[in-house]
Motif scaffolding. Structure first.
Motif, PDB file in Angstrom:
ATOM      1  N   ALA A  34     -14.587 -14.593  36.830  1.00 14.76           N
ATOM      2  CA  ALA A  34     -14.869 -14.611  35.390  1.00 14.76           C
ATOM      3  C   ALA A  34     -13.701 -15.166  34.583  1.00 14.76           C
ATOM      4  N   SER A  35     -12.711 -15.743  35.276  1.00 10.78           N
ATOM      5  CA  SER A  35     -11.564 -16.385  34.623  1.00 10.78           C
ATOM      6  C   SER A  35     -10.726 -15.415  33.794  1.00 10.78           C
ATOM      7  N   PHE A  36     -10.520 -14.219  34.323  1.00 14.64           N
ATOM      8  CA  PHE A  36      -9.643 -13.261  33.654  1.00 14.64           C
ATOM      9  C   PHE A  36      -8.234 -13.839  33.618  1.00 14.64           C
ATOM     10  N   ALA A  37      -7.604 -13.846  32.427  1.00 14.18           N
ATOM     11  CA  ALA A  37      -6.317 -14.521  32.259  1.00 14.18           C
ATOM     12  C   ALA A  37      -5.126 -13.580  32.253  1.00 14.18           C
ATOM     13  N   GLY A  38      -5.385 -12.284  32.411  1.00  9.44           N
ATOM     14  CA  GLY A  38      -4.279 -11.343  32.434  1.00  9.44           C
ATOM     15  C   GLY A  38      -3.731 -11.155  33.839  1.00  9.44           C
ATOM     16  N   THR A  39      -3.105 -10.023  34.076  1.00 10.86           N
ATOM     17  CA  THR A  39      -2.554  -9.724  35.401  1.00 10.86           C
ATOM     18  C   THR A  39      -3.293  -8.545  36.029  1.00 10.86           C
ATOM     19  N   ILE A  40      -3.398  -8.575  37.351  1.00 10.26           N
ATOM     20  CA  ILE A  40      -4.063  -7.507  38.105  1.00 10.26           C
ATOM     21  C   ILE A  40      -3.101  -7.027  39.181  1.00 10.26           C
ATOM     22  N   THR A  41      -2.799  -5.745  39.166  1.00  9.58           N
ATOM     23  CA  THR A  41      -1.949  -5.147  40.193  1.00  9.58           C
ATOM     24  C   THR A  41      -2.782  -4.169  41.004  1.00  9.58           C
ATOM     25  N   VAL A  42      -2.817  -4.367  42.318  1.00  8.47           N
ATOM     26  CA  VAL A  42      -3.589  -3.508  43.208  1.00  8.47           C
ATOM     27  C   VAL A  42      -2.625  -2.636  44.003  1.00  8.47           C
ATOM     28  N   LEU A  43      -2.776  -1.326  43.883  1.00  6.95           N
ATOM     29  CA  LEU A  43      -1.913  -0.383  44.597  1.00  6.95           C
ATOM     30  C   LEU A  43      -2.665   0.119  45.813  1.00  6.95           C
ATOM     31  N   SER A  44      -2.239  -0.322  46.989  1.00  5.04           N
ATOM     32  CA  SER A  44      -2.942  -0.025  48.230  1.00  5.04           C
ATOM     33  C   SER A  44      -2.204   1.027  49.048  1.00  5.04           C
ATOM     34  N   SER A  45      -2.964   1.962  49.625  1.00  7.46           N
ATOM     35  CA  SER A  45      -2.366   2.969  50.507  1.00  7.46           C
ATOM     36  C   SER A  45      -2.182   2.435  51.922  1.00  7.46           C
ATOM     37  N   ARG A  46      -2.704   1.246  52.203  1.00  6.60           N
ATOM     38  CA  ARG A  46      -2.648   0.680  53.549  1.00  6.60           C
ATOM     39  C   ARG A  46      -1.312  -0.014  53.806  1.00  6.60           C
ATOM     40  N   ASP A  47      -0.735   0.265  54.959  1.00 10.45           N
ATOM     41  CA  ASP A  47       0.501  -0.407  55.353  1.00 10.45           C
ATOM     42  C   ASP A  47       0.219  -1.749  56.026  1.00 10.45           C
ATOM     43  N   ASP A  48      -1.003  -1.881  56.573  1.00 11.85           N
ATOM     44  CA  ASP A  48      -1.351  -3.154  57.202  1.00 11.85           C
ATOM     45  C   ASP A  48      -1.826  -4.133  56.138  1.00 11.85           C
ATOM     46  N   THR A  49      -2.059  -5.371  56.563  1.00 10.64           N
ATOM     47  CA  THR A  49      -2.454  -6.408  55.619  1.00 10.64           C
ATOM     48  C   THR A  49      -3.755  -7.066  56.088  1.00 10.64           C
ATOM     49  N   PRO A  50      -4.900  -6.413  55.847  1.00 13.52           N
ATOM     50  CA  PRO A  50      -6.175  -6.995  56.269  1.00 13.52           C
ATOM     51  C   PRO A  50      -6.428  -8.323  55.578  1.00 13.52           C
ATOM     52  N   GLU A  51      -7.182  -9.171  56.239  1.00 15.81           N
ATOM     53  CA  GLU A  51      -7.402 -10.541  55.760  1.00 15.81           C
ATOM     54  C   GLU A  51      -7.971 -10.579  54.346  1.00 15.81           C
ATOM     55  N   GLU A  52      -8.933  -9.663  54.059  1.00 22.64           N
ATOM     56  CA  GLU A  52      -9.563  -9.704  52.738  1.00 22.64           C
ATOM     57  C   GLU A  52      -8.565  -9.392  51.621  1.00 22.64           C
ATOM     58  N   LEU A  53      -7.593  -8.510  51.898  1.00 23.89           N
ATOM     59  CA  LEU A  53      -6.581  -8.219  50.893  1.00 23.89           C
ATOM     60  C   LEU A  53      -5.565  -9.353  50.766  1.00 23.89           C
ATOM     61  N   LEU A  54      -5.245  -9.986  51.881  1.00 20.91           N
ATOM     62  CA  LEU A  54      -4.327 -11.121  51.836  1.00 20.91           C
ATOM     63  C   LEU A  54      -4.904 -12.264  51.000  1.00 20.91           C
ATOM     64  N   GLU A  55      -6.211 -12.480  51.119  1.00 24.76           N
ATOM     65  CA  GLU A  55      -6.860 -13.526  50.327  1.00 24.76           C
ATOM     66  C   GLU A  55      -6.752 -13.227  48.839  1.00 24.76           C
ATOM     67  N   LEU A  56      -6.923 -11.954  48.463  1.00 21.32           N
ATOM     68  CA  LEU A  56      -6.809 -11.581  47.053  1.00 21.32           C
ATOM     69  C   LEU A  56      -5.364 -11.723  46.576  1.00 21.32           C
ATOM     70  N   ALA A  57      -4.410 -11.387  47.445  1.00 20.14           N
ATOM     71  CA  ALA A  57      -2.999 -11.461  47.073  1.00 20.14           C
ATOM     72  C   ALA A  57      -2.556 -12.893  46.786  1.00 20.14           C
ATOM     73  N   LEU A  58      -3.299 -13.871  47.296  1.00 19.43           N
ATOM     74  CA  LEU A  58      -2.960 -15.278  47.066  1.00 19.43           C
ATOM     75  C   LEU A  58      -3.384 -15.765  45.689  1.00 19.43           C
ATOM     76  N   LEU A  59      -4.227 -15.006  45.003  1.00 18.17           N
ATOM     77  CA  LEU A  59      -4.655 -15.403  43.663  1.00 18.17           C
ATOM     78  C   LEU A  59      -3.463 -15.316  42.712  1.00 18.17           C
ATOM     79  N   PRO A  60      -3.297 -16.290  41.843  1.00 19.52           N
ATOM     80  CA  PRO A  60      -2.086 -16.345  41.007  1.00 19.52           C
ATOM     81  C   PRO A  60      -1.890 -15.159  40.077  1.00 19.52           C
ATOM     82  N   GLN A  61      -2.972 -14.540  39.626  1.00 20.43           N
ATOM     83  CA  GLN A  61      -2.844 -13.436  38.669  1.00 20.43           C
ATOM     84  C   GLN A  61      -2.828 -12.066  39.341  1.00 20.43           C
ATOM     85  N   VAL A  62      -2.881 -12.048  40.680  1.00 19.81           N
ATOM     86  CA  VAL A  62      -3.024 -10.792  41.416  1.00 19.81           C
ATOM     87  C   VAL A  62      -1.760 -10.456  42.205  1.00 19.81           C
TER      88      VAL A  62
END
Length: 285
Positions: A34-62
């Motif tokens: 939806a072209s959100f222009a702010g910032t998004i911070t995701v606080l994860s309890s997981r120590d591993d880095t599953p692929e789906e989360l890594l893909e989200l982490a690559l987004l510039p605002q995330v």
């Protein structure tokens, strides 16, 4: 559900999401689409880095903070602290901490199907299709559980042609079978040594919403567990929202009412509207 229509948002808007499960991931994806222009911070309890989360982490605002679950909410100053002592300011906080099983896992549970939210229905339907093709007949299913989740699981099984045998007695173990369809469990054994056999096993055991973080911050919670939300996913505290299995609507876990993607889409629309409206008003002290 389609992505919400792009809504103007201010680049100063900060969204923090406590949790990184399916509901949280779907929300980030919807906000990005939806072209959100702010910032998004995701606080994860997981120590591993599953692929789906890594893909989200690559987004510039995330920004995804792995292994840093939210541990404290200051609703007055609009900050969230993590277990490591880091502090994040927010304009809108979304709690998506999910749910947890009430009891310890049944021995061998990983070898059978499970039903805890509506999202599990599609996975079970696909597995049933494989078993049906393998057997060449209508499967016999063993369904373990009680309450809403078990009722929904039974409806899914019947709709897919399975003959379900339902038991509310908790088994001591799930017994491996010889299926080549990917389902390795076909029977359960109880504490007294008795057993039930079929072609597949589905566990639909009781779960409880992880609402402790919200309760400690003064958010209203349901008597049966879960963060109380309105139809627009707002909690009892301004600026704080809840989605996924941590939330409860009309006393029922949200995951049993709405699929994660649908809830995320609707919540994203509300967040975008709130972001474009300006700063969040604080509750009276």
């Amino acid at each position: 559900m389609s992505a919400p229509a792009p809504t103007p948002s201010t680049s100063a808007t900060r969204i923090v999401i406590a949790g990184a499960g399916p509901a949280a991931q779907a929300l980030v994806s919807q906000l990005d689409r939806a072209s959100f222009a702010g910032t998004i911070t995701v606080l994860s309890s997981r120590d591993d880095t599953p692929e789906e989360l890594l893909e989200l982490a690559l987004l510039p605002q995330v920004s995804v903070r792995f292994g840093q679950p939210a541990s404290h909410i200051d609703a007055v100053n609009r900050t969230v602290a993590t277990a490591d002592g880091l502090e994040f300011s927010y304009d809108h906080l979304v709690i998506a901490t999910g749910s947890a099983p009430v009891a310890n896992p049944v021995e061998g549970a990983a070898q059978c199907l499970s039903y805890s939210t509506i999202d599990d229905a599609a996975r079970i339907a696909e597995a049933v299709g494989r078993v049906t093709r393998e057997l060449g007949r209508r499967p016999l299913g063993i369904l373990v559980g009680n309450g809403t989740a078990a009722g929904q699981a039974e409806a899914v099984l019947r709709a897919r042609g399975v003959r379900p045998i339902r038991t509310t007695a908790r088994p001591a173990a799930v017994v491996p079978g010889q299926s080549v369809s990917g389902l390795a469990a076909s029977a359960v054994v109880f504490e007294d040594g008795s057993s039930m056999s079929g072609d597949l096993v589905v566990l639909a055991e009781e779960r409880v919403a992880r609402d402790g973080l919200a309760a400690s911050a003064g958010l209203r919670t349901a008597a049966s567990g879960g963060i109380v939300i309105s139809q627009d996913f707002r909690t009892s505290v301004p600026g704080i929202w809840a989605i996924g299995d941590a939330a409860a609507y009309d006393g029922v876990r949200l995951g049993l009412l709405v699929a994660a993607a649908s809830a995320a889409g609707a919540c994203a629309t509300q967040l975008l509207t709130a972001a474009s409206a300006g700063p969040v008003l604080q509750a009276a002290a």
